[in-house]
Motif scaffolding. Structure first.
Motif, PDB file in Angstrom:
ATOM      1  N   ILE A 131       4.546   1.162  10.294  1.00 21.93           N
ATOM      2  CA  ILE A 131       4.025   1.789   9.079  1.00 21.93           C
ATOM      3  C   ILE A 131       3.563   0.685   8.142  1.00 21.93           C
ATOM      4  CG2 ILE A 131       4.552   3.309   7.138  1.00 21.93           C
ATOM      5  CD1 ILE A 131       6.893   4.415   8.826  1.00 21.93           C
ATOM      6  N   VAL A 132       2.287   0.699   7.766  1.00 21.27           N
ATOM      7  CA  VAL A 132       1.739  -0.337   6.898  1.00 21.27           C
ATOM      8  C   VAL A 132       0.945   0.315   5.768  1.00 21.27           C
ATOM      9  CG1 VAL A 132       1.582  -1.988   8.801  1.00 21.27           C
ATOM     10  CG2 VAL A 132      -0.418  -0.619   8.186  1.00 21.27           C
ATOM     11  N   THR A 133       0.714  -0.449   4.714  1.00 19.74           N
ATOM     12  CA  THR A 133      -0.164  -0.034   3.621  1.00 19.74           C
ATOM     13  C   THR A 133      -1.431  -0.878   3.683  1.00 19.74           C
ATOM     14  OG1 THR A 133       1.678   0.615   2.206  1.00 19.74           O
ATOM     15  CG2 THR A 133      -0.413   0.152   1.118  1.00 19.74           C
ATOM     16  N   ALA A 134      -2.569  -0.237   3.531  1.00 18.79           N
ATOM     17  CA  ALA A 134      -3.852  -0.937   3.558  1.00 18.79           C
ATOM     18  C   ALA A 134      -4.596  -0.667   2.255  1.00 18.79           C
ATOM     19  CB  ALA A 134      -4.686  -0.488   4.749  1.00 18.79           C
ATOM     20  N   SER A 135      -5.185  -1.723   1.703  1.00 16.27           N
ATOM     21  CA  SER A 135      -5.962  -1.616   0.464  1.00 16.27           C
ATOM     22  C   SER A 135      -6.964  -2.765   0.457  1.00 16.27           C
ATOM     23  CB  SER A 135      -5.046  -1.698  -0.755  1.00 16.27           C
ATOM     24  OG  SER A 135      -4.460  -2.986  -0.855  1.00 16.27           O
ATOM     25  N   GLN A 136      -7.634  -2.960  -0.660  1.00 14.65           N
ATOM     26  CA  GLN A 136      -8.586  -4.066  -0.755  1.00 14.65           C
ATOM     27  C   GLN A 136      -7.892  -5.421  -0.778  1.00 14.65           C
ATOM     28  OE1 GLN A 136     -11.274  -3.429  -4.030  1.00 14.65           O
ATOM     29  NE2 GLN A 136     -12.322  -1.738  -3.030  1.00 14.65           N
ATOM     30  N   THR A 137      -6.597  -5.433  -1.047  1.00 16.64           N
ATOM     31  CA  THR A 137      -5.857  -6.702  -1.095  1.00 16.64           C
ATOM     32  C   THR A 137      -4.835  -6.838   0.021  1.00 16.64           C
ATOM     33  OG1 THR A 137      -4.253  -5.739  -2.645  1.00 16.64           O
ATOM     34  CG2 THR A 137      -6.144  -6.906  -3.592  1.00 16.64           C
ATOM     35  N   GLU A 138      -4.463  -5.748   0.673  1.00 21.84           N
ATOM     36  CA  GLU A 138      -3.461  -5.759   1.737  1.00 21.84           C
ATOM     37  C   GLU A 138      -4.075  -5.130   2.986  1.00 21.84           C
ATOM     38  OE1 GLU A 138       1.253  -4.430   2.287  1.00 21.84           O
ATOM     39  OE2 GLU A 138       0.079  -3.804   0.543  1.00 21.84           O
ATOM     40  N   HIS A 139      -4.177  -5.921   4.051  1.00 27.00           N
ATOM     41  CA  HIS A 139      -4.886  -5.472   5.257  1.00 27.00           C
ATOM     42  C   HIS A 139      -6.268  -4.912   4.900  1.00 27.00           C
ATOM     43  CE1 HIS A 139      -1.170  -6.034   7.468  1.00 27.00           C
ATOM     44  NE2 HIS A 139      -0.549  -5.133   6.718  1.00 27.00           N
ATOM     45  N   PRO A 140      -7.092  -5.669   4.185  1.00 22.01           N
ATOM     46  CA  PRO A 140      -8.384  -5.128   3.738  1.00 22.01           C
ATOM     47  C   PRO A 140      -9.319  -4.771   4.888  1.00 22.01           C
ATOM     48  CG  PRO A 140      -8.260  -7.501   3.349  1.00 22.01           C
ATOM     49  CD  PRO A 140      -6.887  -7.063   3.730  1.00 22.01           C
ATOM     50  N   ASP A 141      -9.195  -5.486   6.019  1.00 21.64           N
ATOM     51  CA  ASP A 141     -10.044  -5.153   7.162  1.00 21.64           C
ATOM     52  C   ASP A 141      -9.704  -3.775   7.719  1.00 21.64           C
ATOM     53  OD1 ASP A 141      -7.550  -6.032   8.005  1.00 21.64           O
ATOM     54  OD2 ASP A 141      -8.305  -7.141   9.739  1.00 21.64           O
ATOM     55  N   LEU A 142      -8.427  -3.450   7.770  1.00 22.76           N
ATOM     56  CA  LEU A 142      -8.001  -2.132   8.231  1.00 22.76           C
ATOM     57  C   LEU A 142      -8.403  -1.053   7.222  1.00 22.76           C
ATOM     58  CD1 LEU A 142      -6.387  -0.367  10.233  1.00 22.76           C
ATOM     59  CD2 LEU A 142      -4.330  -0.909   8.899  1.00 22.76           C
ATOM     60  N   PHE A 143      -8.289  -1.360   5.945  1.00 20.22           N
ATOM     61  CA  PHE A 143      -8.646  -0.408   4.894  1.00 20.22           C
ATOM     62  C   PHE A 143     -10.122  -0.012   4.997  1.00 20.22           C
ATOM     63  CE2 PHE A 143      -9.810   0.355   0.320  1.00 20.22           C
ATOM     64  CZ  PHE A 143      -9.121   1.550   0.184  1.00 20.22           C
ATOM     65  N   LYS A 144     -10.975  -0.988   5.209  1.00 17.03           N
ATOM     66  CA  LYS A 144     -12.400  -0.699   5.342  1.00 17.03           C
ATOM     67  C   LYS A 144     -12.700  -0.027   6.669  1.00 17.03           C
ATOM     68  CE  LYS A 144     -17.019  -2.800   5.399  1.00 17.03           C
ATOM     69  NZ  LYS A 144     -17.621  -1.742   4.570  1.00 17.03           N
ATOM     70  N   GLY A 145     -12.063  -0.527   7.744  1.00 21.64           N
ATOM     71  CA  GLY A 145     -12.378  -0.014   9.072  1.00 21.64           C
ATOM     72  C   GLY A 145     -11.892   1.397   9.310  1.00 21.64           C
ATOM     73  N   ALA A 146     -10.736   1.754   8.755  1.00 13.94           N
ATOM     74  CA  ALA A 146     -10.192   3.091   8.997  1.00 13.94           C
ATOM     75  C   ALA A 146     -10.986   4.176   8.289  1.00 13.94           C
ATOM     76  CB  ALA A 146      -8.730   3.141   8.548  1.00 13.94           C
ATOM     77  N   ALA A 147     -11.683   3.823   7.216  1.00  8.03           N
ATOM     78  CA  ALA A 147     -12.523   4.786   6.498  1.00  8.03           C
ATOM     79  C   ALA A 147     -13.713   5.167   7.379  1.00  8.03           C
ATOM     80  CB  ALA A 147     -13.009   4.189   5.180  1.00  8.03           C
ATOM     81  N   GLY A 148     -13.771   6.420   7.766  1.00  5.24           N
ATOM     82  CA  GLY A 148     -14.866   6.886   8.614  1.00  5.24           C
ATOM     83  C   GLY A 148     -14.628   6.702  10.097  1.00  5.24           C
ATOM     84  N   ALA A 149     -13.459   6.172  10.484  1.00  2.00           N
ATOM     85  CA  ALA A 149     -13.188   5.895  11.907  1.00  2.00           C
ATOM     86  C   ALA A 149     -12.497   7.058  12.610  1.00  2.00           C
ATOM     87  CB  ALA A 149     -12.355   4.623  12.050  1.00  2.00           C
ATOM     88  N   LEU A 150     -12.381   8.207  11.956  1.00  2.00           N
ATOM     89  CA  LEU A 150     -11.926   9.453  12.581  1.00  2.00           C
ATOM     90  C   LEU A 150     -10.514   9.375  13.141  1.00  2.00           C
ATOM     91  CD1 LEU A 150     -15.225  10.405  14.484  1.00  2.00           C
ATOM     92  CD2 LEU A 150     -14.559  10.965  12.145  1.00  2.00           C
ATOM     93  N   GLY A 151      -9.660   8.591  12.495  1.00  5.30           N
ATOM     94  CA  GLY A 151      -8.272   8.513  12.926  1.00  5.30           C
ATOM     95  C   GLY A 151      -8.050   7.686  14.175  1.00  5.30           C
ATOM     96  N   THR A 152      -9.016   6.851  14.552  1.00  2.00           N
ATOM     97  CA  THR A 152      -8.906   6.086  15.804  1.00  2.00           C
ATOM     98  C   THR A 152      -8.247   4.725  15.616  1.00  2.00           C
ATOM     99  OG1 THR A 152     -11.122   5.125  15.527  1.00  2.00           O
ATOM    100  CG2 THR A 152     -10.957   7.213  16.736  1.00  2.00           C
ATOM    101  N   LEU A 153      -7.822   4.412  14.389  1.00  2.00           N
ATOM    102  CA  LEU A 153      -7.099   3.158  14.150  1.00  2.00           C
ATOM    103  C   LEU A 153      -5.653   3.410  13.720  1.00  2.00           C
ATOM    104  CD1 LEU A 153      -9.862   1.103  12.307  1.00  2.00           C
ATOM    105  CD2 LEU A 153      -9.112   0.862  14.668  1.00  2.00           C
ATOM    106  N   GLY A 154      -5.277   4.660  13.613  1.00  5.15           N
ATOM    107  CA  GLY A 154      -3.913   4.984  13.220  1.00  5.15           C
ATOM    108  C   GLY A 154      -3.867   6.323  12.524  1.00  5.15           C
ATOM    109  N   VAL A 155      -2.673   6.708  12.087  1.00  6.48           N
ATOM    110  CA  VAL A 155      -2.434   8.006  11.464  1.00  6.48           C
ATOM    111  C   VAL A 155      -2.257   7.813   9.961  1.00  6.48           C
ATOM    112  CG1 VAL A 155      -0.987  10.066  11.448  1.00  6.48           C
ATOM    113  CG2 VAL A 155      -1.265   8.762  13.576  1.00  6.48           C
TER     114      VAL A 155
END
Length: 514
Positions: A131-155
């Motif tokens: 369980i992780v938190t993603a934002s512009q400062t924490e895991h920013p690559d995941l935060f950007k990538g998960a937007a629009g990725a249809l749940g294919t990077l996690g729940v």
């Protein structure tokens, strides 16, 4: 409430980890869907209980919300504090999580961007159960990538949303234009006007276009026209706009005042206009104001989606949102007019989106290679009932879209081959995210949106064949819609006749009668 949220997330994370350890893929069950893609069976992670507004912080103007909170429930909670999200999907049943994991552009998106661009952070369960938190400062690559990725990077299990000050009304202006070119051009002019909070458009034909602008306000002149769209006898919004702008030329725009939430969900009844397909299917039922009143329970988008999936009749229609550079939008509309003759069209201006992303993005037209705004075109209407012809129509549409520098919104089916699809999107970027965040056991975005033509033509039992015939398919869809009970949600929605605000001066609830 946060304690019960954490307990639910831990249960889901344990289930995810179990599947990860056995190297099994899974799909996420939300409880409902606004997608038009066929529903597939697979290992299911059920997150349908994550449906609460956890906290609202008035000082920071933020809300922590679980992913299955629908728009109407979210708005009801935030309006108690005189706040609304900057971008609200126009169908009340679309969820917060769907808006983030999908692509949600609405009439305020020229100003604020897609819905996910108004999200500060997300809590996400990775495919390995972490369980992780993603934002512009924490895991920013995941935060950007998960937007629009249809749940294919996690729940996604929790989102922190931005909020803005609400107003009582939207001052709505209808600007009539007589050509497609002028309609697109005036749309560009209106998004440059800082006074506008909302801009979208309707093209009823090549010679009848309407740009609709909205401005948030607490003031309504006594002599002004007040219009609502939620009672059974109210007009469907697109029919109202058409009727108001039939006469031309108009020297000045037509002005109406619409209660805020009535404006936000103005397209709910009739699902823009695709609800007319129900009348065409049951062609013995006339399409008029009386029958729309009688059948109002079935004409809200929640019920329309239930019927669509229950009847499996989506194969005879084209339901696509297609975003293009402004420089090629007119040419694309001329193409769809000639090849498909689908009207009306919805026009939704979108703020520029920087790649890499699964959202529509363009650098056209020049100069410069920076991201440019786009115009989304909602193309929703009847196509061929022959599956081979329908596939050909969609393939040709995708080819023309690519030729003109456009991209599809991926809530719907795509007919690209896998090679064609990954020529349009940055697979290297996406695969690196899947590797970094242990998501390789999950379906890819292409897996989620592709149309498997072998699956669309299965061997059908006699019962299945009968259920696909007219009128049994439609009756089956009605049965599933009624069984859902969703019609009860719209008989007395909280936004009908009144909107609830908190007076910032007195701290008292201010009841605004429509």
């Amino acid at each position: 409430m946060m304690g019960s949220h954490e307990a639910a997330v831990n249960r889901i994370a344990t289930a995810v980890k179990t599947l990860y350890n056995s190297k099994e893929s899974f799909r996420i069950f939300h409880g409902s869907t606004n997608s038009t893609r066929p529903i597939l069976k697979d290992h299911i992670i059920d997150i349908s209980t994550l449906s609460r507004v956890v906290t609202i912080d008035i000082e920071s103007k933020t809300a922590s919300v679980e992913p299955n909170v629908p728009m109407d429930k979210l708005i009801e909670a935030t309006l108690e504090h005189g706040l609304i999200p900057p971008v609200v999907m126009e169908f009340p049943g679309i969820t917060v999580g769907g808006g983030y994991a999908g692509t949600a552009g609405e009439s305020s998106s020229f100003k604020y961007g897609y819905f996910d661009q108004t999200v500060n952070s997300v809590e996400i369960i990775l495919a390995n159960g972490d369980i992780v938190t993603a934002s512009q400062t924490e895991h920013p690559d995941l935060f950007k990538g998960a937007a629009g990725a249809l749940g294919t990077l996690g729940v996604i299990t929790l989102l922190e949303l931005q909020l803005i000050q609400a107003k009582k009304f939207v001052r709505t202006a209808y600007h009539r234009e007589n050509t497609v070119h002028d309609t697109v051009a005036v749309t560009q002019q209106e998004i440059a006007n800082p006074a506008n909070d909302y801009v979208d458009g309707l093209l009823f034909s090549k010679t009848h276009g309407v740009i609709i602008t909205g401005r948030l306000t607490d003031e309504r002149p006594e002599s002004s026209t007040m219009q609502t769209f939620t009672t059974p006898w109210d007009p469907w919004y697109y029919l109202h706009v058409k009727e108001q702008t039939l006469s031309e030329p108009l020297c000045s725009p037509i002005i109406e005042y619409v209660p805020l939430v009535e404006y936000i969900f103005r397209y709910d009844r009739g699902g823009f206009w695709v609800g007319i397909e129900a009348f065409r299917y049951f062609s013995f039922v006339p399409f008029n104001r009386l029958t729309r009143w009688l059948l109002n329970d079935f004409m809200h988008t929640r019920m329309l989606y239930r019927a669509l999936h229950g009847s499996n009749t989506q194969t005879g229609n084209i339901i696509q949102d297609l975003s293009l550079p402004y420089s090629t939008a007119v040419e694309f509309i001329e193409y769809t007019s000639e090849k498909l003759n689908i009207w009306p069209l919805w026009l939704c201006p979108l703020r520029a989106m920087n790649p890499p992303t699964f959202h529509p993005s363009t650098t056209q037209p020049g100069p410069g290679d920076h991201a440019k705004p786009m115009l989304n075109i909602g193309l929703w209407g009847r196509a061929s009932s022959d599956k081979d012809t329908l596939v050909s129509q969609n393939r040709d549409l995708e080819e023309k879209l690519t030729e003109l520098g456009g991209r599809k919104v991926l809530y719907s089916q795509t007919f690209y081959t896998e090679t064609e699809f990954w020529k349009l999107y940055d697979r290297k970027w996406y695969d690196s995210l899947r590797q970094r965040y242990q998501a390789t056991t999950l379906p890819t975005v292409y897996d989620k949106v592709k149309t498997d033509l072998k699956v669309t033509k299965p061997h059908m039992s006699l019962t299945s064949r009968v259920c696909s015939w007219w009128p049994f398919a439609g009756l089956l869809g009605i049965f599933f819609a009624i069984r859902s009970g969703d019609y009860l949600l719209h008989r007395r929605p909280f936004w009908r006749y009144k909107s609830l605000f908190l007076d910032p001066k007195t701290g008292q609830k201010d009841l605004v009668l429509a």
